[in-house]
Design a protein around this motif. Structure first.
Motif, PDB file in Angstrom:
ATOM      1  N   GLY A  32      28.266   5.116  -5.956  1.00 10.55           N
ATOM      2  CA  GLY A  32      28.201   5.783  -7.250  1.00 10.55           C
ATOM      3  C   GLY A  32      26.816   5.618  -7.820  1.00 10.55           C
ATOM      4  N   GLY A  33      26.748   5.626  -9.142  1.00 10.84           N
ATOM      5  CA  GLY A  33      25.450   5.501  -9.786  1.00 10.84           C
ATOM      6  C   GLY A  33      24.956   6.850 -10.244  1.00 10.84           C
ATOM      7  N   ALA A  34      23.706   6.848 -10.660  1.00 11.29           N
ATOM      8  CA  ALA A  34      23.198   8.019 -11.356  1.00 11.29           C
ATOM      9  C   ALA A  34      22.879   9.191 -10.432  1.00 11.29           C
ATOM     10  N   LYS A  35      22.056   8.953  -9.424  1.00 14.21           N
ATOM     11  CA  LYS A  35      21.459  10.096  -8.723  1.00 14.21           C
ATOM     12  C   LYS A  35      21.634  10.057  -7.217  1.00 14.21           C
ATOM     13  N   THR A  73      18.099   8.992  -5.022  1.00 13.14           N
ATOM     14  CA  THR A  73      17.706   7.629  -4.661  1.00 13.14           C
ATOM     15  C   THR A  73      18.539   7.101  -3.489  1.00 13.14           C
ATOM     16  N   LYS A  74      19.569   7.850  -3.092  1.00 13.85           N
ATOM     17  CA  LYS A  74      20.490   7.296  -2.086  1.00 13.85           C
ATOM     18  C   LYS A  74      20.785   8.248  -0.918  1.00 13.85           C
ATOM     19  N   ILE A  75      19.857   9.186  -0.635  1.00 12.67           N
ATOM     20  CA  ILE A  75      20.117  10.162   0.436  1.00 12.67           C
ATOM     21  C   ILE A  75      20.246   9.461   1.791  1.00 12.67           C
ATOM     22  N   GLY A 116      31.206   8.696  -6.432  1.00 13.56           N
ATOM     23  CA  GLY A 116      31.531   8.728  -7.869  1.00 13.56           C
ATOM     24  C   GLY A 116      30.264   8.723  -8.686  1.00 13.56           C
ATOM     25  N   GLY A 117      30.400   8.434  -9.982  1.00 16.33           N
ATOM     26  CA  GLY A 117      29.236   8.365 -10.862  1.00 16.33           C
ATOM     27  C   GLY A 117      28.574   9.730 -11.031  1.00 16.33           C
ATOM     28  N   GLY A 118      27.357   9.686 -11.571  1.00 20.92           N
ATOM     29  CA  GLY A 118      26.627  10.923 -11.806  1.00 20.92           C
ATOM     30  C   GLY A 118      26.399  11.691 -10.509  1.00 20.92           C
ATOM     31  N   MET A 119      26.238  10.967  -9.392  1.00 21.09           N
ATOM     32  CA  MET A 119      25.887  11.664  -8.146  1.00 21.09           C
ATOM     33  C   MET A 119      27.017  12.558  -7.635  1.00 21.09           C
ATOM     34  N   MET A 179      29.787  16.673 -20.690  1.00 28.01           N
ATOM     35  CA  MET A 179      29.331  16.020 -19.452  1.00 28.01           C
ATOM     36  C   MET A 179      30.391  15.022 -18.983  1.00 28.01           C
ATOM     37  N   VAL A 180      30.487  14.928 -17.659  1.00 36.64           N
ATOM     38  CA  VAL A 180      31.421  13.962 -17.073  1.00 36.64           C
ATOM     39  C   VAL A 180      30.753  12.587 -17.123  1.00 36.64           C
ATOM     40  N   LEU A 181      31.423  11.630 -17.769  1.00 35.46           N
ATOM     41  CA  LEU A 181      30.843  10.280 -17.844  1.00 35.46           C
ATOM     42  C   LEU A 181      31.647   9.248 -17.057  1.00 35.46           C
ATOM     43  N   TRP A 203      30.415  -1.544  -1.382  1.00 37.45           N
ATOM     44  CA  TRP A 203      30.309  -0.849  -2.679  1.00 37.45           C
ATOM     45  C   TRP A 203      28.885  -0.918  -3.225  1.00 37.45           C
ATOM     46  N   ASN A 204      28.342   0.226  -3.548  1.00 37.80           N
ATOM     47  CA  ASN A 204      27.060   0.289  -4.258  1.00 37.80           C
ATOM     48  C   ASN A 204      27.088   1.417  -5.282  1.00 37.80           C
ATOM     49  N   GLY A 205      26.970   1.068  -6.527  1.00 37.14           N
ATOM     50  CA  GLY A 205      26.885   2.058  -7.604  1.00 37.14           C
ATOM     51  C   GLY A 205      28.215   2.247  -8.314  1.00 37.14           C
ATOM     52  N   PRO A 206      28.197   2.187  -9.669  1.00 39.94           N
ATOM     53  CA  PRO A 206      29.432   2.325 -10.440  1.00 39.94           C
ATOM     54  C   PRO A 206      30.002   3.747 -10.412  1.00 39.94           C
ATOM     55  N   LEU A 207      31.324   3.850 -10.676  1.00 36.74           N
ATOM     56  CA  LEU A 207      31.995   5.161 -10.646  1.00 36.74           C
ATOM     57  C   LEU A 207      31.716   5.974 -11.906  1.00 36.74           C
ATOM     58  N   GLY A 208      31.274   5.304 -12.959  1.00 33.73           N
ATOM     59  CA  GLY A 208      30.984   6.014 -14.216  1.00 33.73           C
ATOM     60  C   GLY A 208      29.927   5.265 -14.994  1.00 33.73           C
ATOM     61  N   ALA A 209      29.680   5.740 -16.218  1.00 37.28           N
ATOM     62  CA  ALA A 209      28.680   5.097 -17.082  1.00 37.28           C
ATOM     63  C   ALA A 209      29.324   3.845 -17.671  1.00 37.28           C
ATOM     64  N   PHE A 210      29.440   2.811 -16.822  1.00 37.79           N
ATOM     65  CA  PHE A 210      30.268   1.639 -17.164  1.00 37.79           C
ATOM     66  C   PHE A 210      29.722   0.822 -18.334  1.00 37.79           C
ATOM     67  N   GLU A 211      28.450   1.042 -18.689  1.00 41.92           N
ATOM     68  CA  GLU A 211      27.881   0.229 -19.781  1.00 41.92           C
ATOM     69  C   GLU A 211      28.444   0.647 -21.128  1.00 41.92           C
ATOM     70  N   ILE A 212      28.993   1.895 -21.206  1.00 42.39           N
ATOM     71  CA  ILE A 212      29.486   2.358 -22.501  1.00 42.39           C
ATOM     72  C   ILE A 212      30.987   2.639 -22.404  1.00 42.39           C
ATOM     73  N   GLY A 264      26.683  -4.724  -3.615  1.00 43.61           N
ATOM     74  CA  GLY A 264      25.298  -5.039  -3.953  1.00 43.61           C
ATOM     75  C   GLY A 264      24.705  -3.970  -4.840  1.00 43.61           C
ATOM     76  N   GLY A 265      23.562  -4.289  -5.457  1.00 41.28           N
ATOM     77  CA  GLY A 265      22.911  -3.363  -6.395  1.00 41.28           C
ATOM     78  C   GLY A 265      22.992  -3.956  -7.785  1.00 41.28           C
ATOM     79  N   GLY A 266      21.880  -3.924  -8.524  1.00 48.17           N
ATOM     80  CA  GLY A 266      21.818  -4.560  -9.842  1.00 48.17           C
ATOM     81  C   GLY A 266      22.936  -4.119 -10.770  1.00 48.17           C
ATOM     82  N   ASP A 267      23.097  -2.799 -10.928  1.00 40.50           N
ATOM     83  CA  ASP A 267      24.118  -2.296 -11.851  1.00 40.50           C
ATOM     84  C   ASP A 267      25.521  -2.533 -11.320  1.00 40.50           C
ATOM     85  N   THR A 268      25.667  -2.496 -10.012  1.00 40.70           N
ATOM     86  CA  THR A 268      26.983  -2.725  -9.407  1.00 40.70           C
ATOM     87  C   THR A 268      27.443  -4.150  -9.702  1.00 40.70           C
ATOM     88  N   VAL A 269      26.534  -5.090  -9.514  1.00 41.01           N
ATOM     89  CA  VAL A 269      26.887  -6.491  -9.756  1.00 41.01           C
ATOM     90  C   VAL A 269      27.218  -6.688 -11.243  1.00 41.01           C
TER      91      VAL A 269
HETATM   92  N1  LIG Z   1      28.724  10.164 -14.728  1.00 46.08           N
HETATM   93  C1  LIG Z   1      27.576   9.554 -15.012  1.00 46.08           C
HETATM   94  N2  LIG Z   1      26.664  10.159 -15.790  1.00 46.08           N
HETATM   95  C2  LIG Z   1      25.498   9.538 -16.078  1.00 46.08           C
HETATM   96  N3  LIG Z   1      25.140   8.308 -15.623  1.00 46.08           N
HETATM   97  C3  LIG Z   1      26.026   7.686 -14.846  1.00 46.08           C
HETATM   98  C4  LIG Z   1      27.275   8.261 -14.503  1.00 46.08           C
HETATM   99  N4  LIG Z   1      27.935   7.390 -13.716  1.00 46.08           N
HETATM  100  C5  LIG Z   1      27.128   6.311 -13.562  1.00 46.08           C
HETATM  101  N5  LIG Z   1      25.984   6.472 -14.235  1.00 46.08           N
HETATM  102  C6  LIG Z   1      24.871   5.517 -14.364  1.00 46.08           C
HETATM  103  O1  LIG Z   1      24.424   5.069 -13.109  1.00 46.08           O
HETATM  104  C7  LIG Z   1      23.694   3.864 -13.327  1.00 46.08           C
HETATM  105  C8  LIG Z   1      23.849   2.909 -12.180  1.00 46.08           C
HETATM  106  O2  LIG Z   1      23.447   3.502 -10.983  1.00 46.08           O
HETATM  107  P1  LIG Z   1      22.494   2.819  -9.895  1.00 46.08           P
HETATM  108  O3  LIG Z   1      22.418   3.754  -8.778  1.00 46.08           O
HETATM  109  O4  LIG Z   1      21.215   2.402 -10.571  1.00 46.08           O
HETATM  110  O5  LIG Z   1      23.352   1.509  -9.496  1.00 46.08           O
HETATM  111  P2  LIG Z   1      22.913   0.275  -8.620  1.00 46.08           P
HETATM  112  O6  LIG Z   1      22.359   0.755  -7.314  1.00 46.08           O
HETATM  113  O7  LIG Z   1      24.040  -0.702  -8.602  1.00 46.08           O
HETATM  114  O8  LIG Z   1      21.804  -0.421  -9.510  1.00 46.08           O
HETATM  115  P3  LIG Z   1      20.261  -0.821  -9.260  1.00 46.08           P
HETATM  116  O9  LIG Z   1      19.537   0.476  -9.042  1.00 46.08           O
HETATM  117  O10 LIG Z   1      19.925  -1.500 -10.559  1.00 46.08           O
HETATM  118  O11 LIG Z   1      20.229  -1.754  -8.078  1.00 46.08           O
HETATM  119  C9  LIG Z   1      24.267   3.251 -14.597  1.00 46.08           C
HETATM  120  O12 LIG Z   1      23.229   3.140 -15.545  1.00 46.08           O
HETATM  121  C10 LIG Z   1      25.316   4.255 -15.053  1.00 46.08           C
HETATM  122  O13 LIG Z   1      25.358   4.463 -16.451  1.00 46.08           O
END
Ligand SMILES: Nc1ncnc2c1ncn2[C@@H]1O[C@H](COP(=O)(O)OP(=O)(O)OP(=O)(O)O)[C@@H](O)[C@H]1O
Ligand SMILES: O=C(O)[C@H](O)COP(=O)(O)O
Length: 398
Positions: A196-199, A202-204, A220-223, A293-295, A317-326, A354-359
């Motif tokens: 998951g995570g934002a983009k 960064t993870k192609i 999941g997540g933004g990606m 927007m889907v959060l 697991w790397n990257g959250p499924l959503g904007a977990f900080e909010i 692993g991954g900063g935000d994942t942890v």
């Molecule tokens: N649906 C969404 N829309 C927008 N942002 C999202 C969505 N889902 C997740 N995110 C964001 O993705 C970010 C985490 O993604 P990232 O890929 O950076 O994770 P990570 O690889 O664990 O962390 P790091 O890059 O710090 O090692 C969080 O800030 C989260 O808010």
């Protein structure tokens, strides 16, 4: 897994000078270490060597000073935190080579611990220069690398030294490599990955590698939005890299060819503002309002993810499924994390994350302690997930 020597292979080391590469690149705010996890992880190696009577000489980098001394990147700022974690005295030398290091080492008794100044204060470190590596090597009889999180760098202290001195993996390096081997090297199947995570951008490489190795890939997540848009779904105002639609389609085609199921959200929690407590609703993924927007992924999607976690023997697991900080957009990540933790606790799942935000997300869900292994590595963990050879690991196995 490539064979490498560990501390179990190190005997009769009383009085020997052991150069131990650790990762002390820890977060600091107002002069204080705010998260000592990395220090705690290397403590067992340091204690073990010290208890065996070795002269333990710590090598580490801190920040990116680009080959010159920079005051706020001095490891003198971290020395007291290392002492606190170890509950032992830690001496400090103001340079990692030359007279300051040599004099400090000459004063060491068996079992003493000495921290040398930031290796990146010298240009030779990142360039892995022969002269600099030889200068480091002169201060040791044995080299132990306990810094998996810096092993993606082919630097003098992470790679070069292993060509000069007998080289061993420290306890943390060993634990990390063993956990990663269970995760993707030689895993019990089915293996499920959650990315998951934002983009996507960064993870192609990571996604391309995973589809060849895992049985199911949850996106999941933004990606996820980029993948949904590539299938013709209107994702409204969601974070989405429309220019990567072809890449997303290519990843899906690779997955199909490799027999890897791609699990995309079937519903989403949408909002009009990116802020805690924002008014939100759950909608099916093909009717996302054009101004929303889907959060987070929705409850039906979480159920699917949890079903896959139930079927899995191994989870990476790397990257959250959503904007977990909010809140409440942390719900899917928390639910999947707790389910994975429960399965891990009952011995039915090997879970590696692993991954900063994942942890942070796993801590937020209160389950970080329950996972089989949580990597403290950032870039190194990602490169491992991308299937790349890490120079600091490769050299240990030679
Ligand atoms: N649906 C969404 N829309 C927008 N942002 C999202 C969505 N889902 C997740 N995110 C964001 O993705 C970010 C985490 O993604 P990232 O890929 O950076 O994770 P990570 O690889 O664990 O962390 P790091 O890059 O710090 O090692 C969080 O800030 C989260 O808010
Ligand atoms: O913090 C990290 O990920 C490691 O210490 C590596 O640091 P670097 O990205 O500056 O090489």
């Amino acid at each position: 897994m490539p064979a490498f020597k560990t501390l179990d292979d190190l005997n009769h080391i009383a009085g020997k000078r052991v150069l131990v590469r650790v990762d002390l690149n820890v977060p600091v705010s107002e002069g204080r270490v705010t998260d000592a996890t990395r220090i705690e992880r290397v403590a067992s190696t340091i204690r073990e060597l010290s208890d065996k009577g070795a002269k333990v000489i710590l090598l580490a980098h801190f920040g990116r000073p680009k080959g010159q001394p920079v005051g706020d990147m001095s490891l003198s700022l971290i020395a007291s935190a290392v002492e606190d974690v170890l509950d032992r005295a830690v001496f400090f030398a103001t340079d990692c080579i030359g007279a300051p290091a040599e004099d400090a080492i000459a004063r060491m008794n068996n079992g003493d611990i000495l921290l040398l100044e930031n290796t990146r204060f010298h240009k030779g470190e990142e360039k892995n220069e022969a002269d600099f590596t030889a200068a480091l090597a002169r201060n040791g009889d044995i080299y132990v690398n306990d810094a998996f999180s810096a092993a993606h760098r082919a630097h003098a202290s992470t790679e070069g030294l292993a060509h000069h001195l007998p080289a061993y993996a420290g306890r943390t390096m060993q634990a990390e490599l063993e956990a990663l081997e269970k995760g993707l090297g030689n895993p019990s199947r089915p293996v499920v990955a959650i990315v998951g995570g934002a983009k996507v951008s960064t993870k192609i490489d990571l996604l391309m590698n995973l589809v060849k190795k895992v049985d199911a890939l949850v996106i999941g997540g933004g990606m996820a939005n980029t993948f949904l848009a590539a299938q013709g779904i209107d994702v409204g105002k969601s974070l989405c890299e429309h220019d990567l639609a072809d890449t997303a389609r290519k990843i899906m085609a690779e997955a199909e060819g490799a027999g890897c199921s791609i699990i995309l959200p079937v519903d989403g929690v949408v909002a009009r503002e990116f802020k805690a407590g924002a008014a939100n609703e759950t909608v099916a993924i093909d009717v996302i309002p054009s101004d929303a927007m889907v959060l987070d992924v929705g409850p039906r999607s979480v159920e699917k993810v949890n079903d896959w976690i139930t079927k899995a023997q191994t989870l990476v697991w790397n990257g959250p499924l959503g904007a977990f900080e909010i809140e409440p957009f942390d719900a899917a990540t928390v639910s999947a994390a707790r389910h994975a933790a429960e399965r891990t606790r009952s011995g039915q799942l090997v879970s590696v994350a692993g991954g900063g935000d994942t942890v942070s997300a796993l801590h937020h869900a209160g389950v970080a302690e329950d996972f089989t292994y949580i990597s403290t590595a950032g870039g190194a963990f990602l490169e491992w997930m991308e299937g790349k050879e890490l120079p600091g690991v490769a050299v240990l196995s030679k």
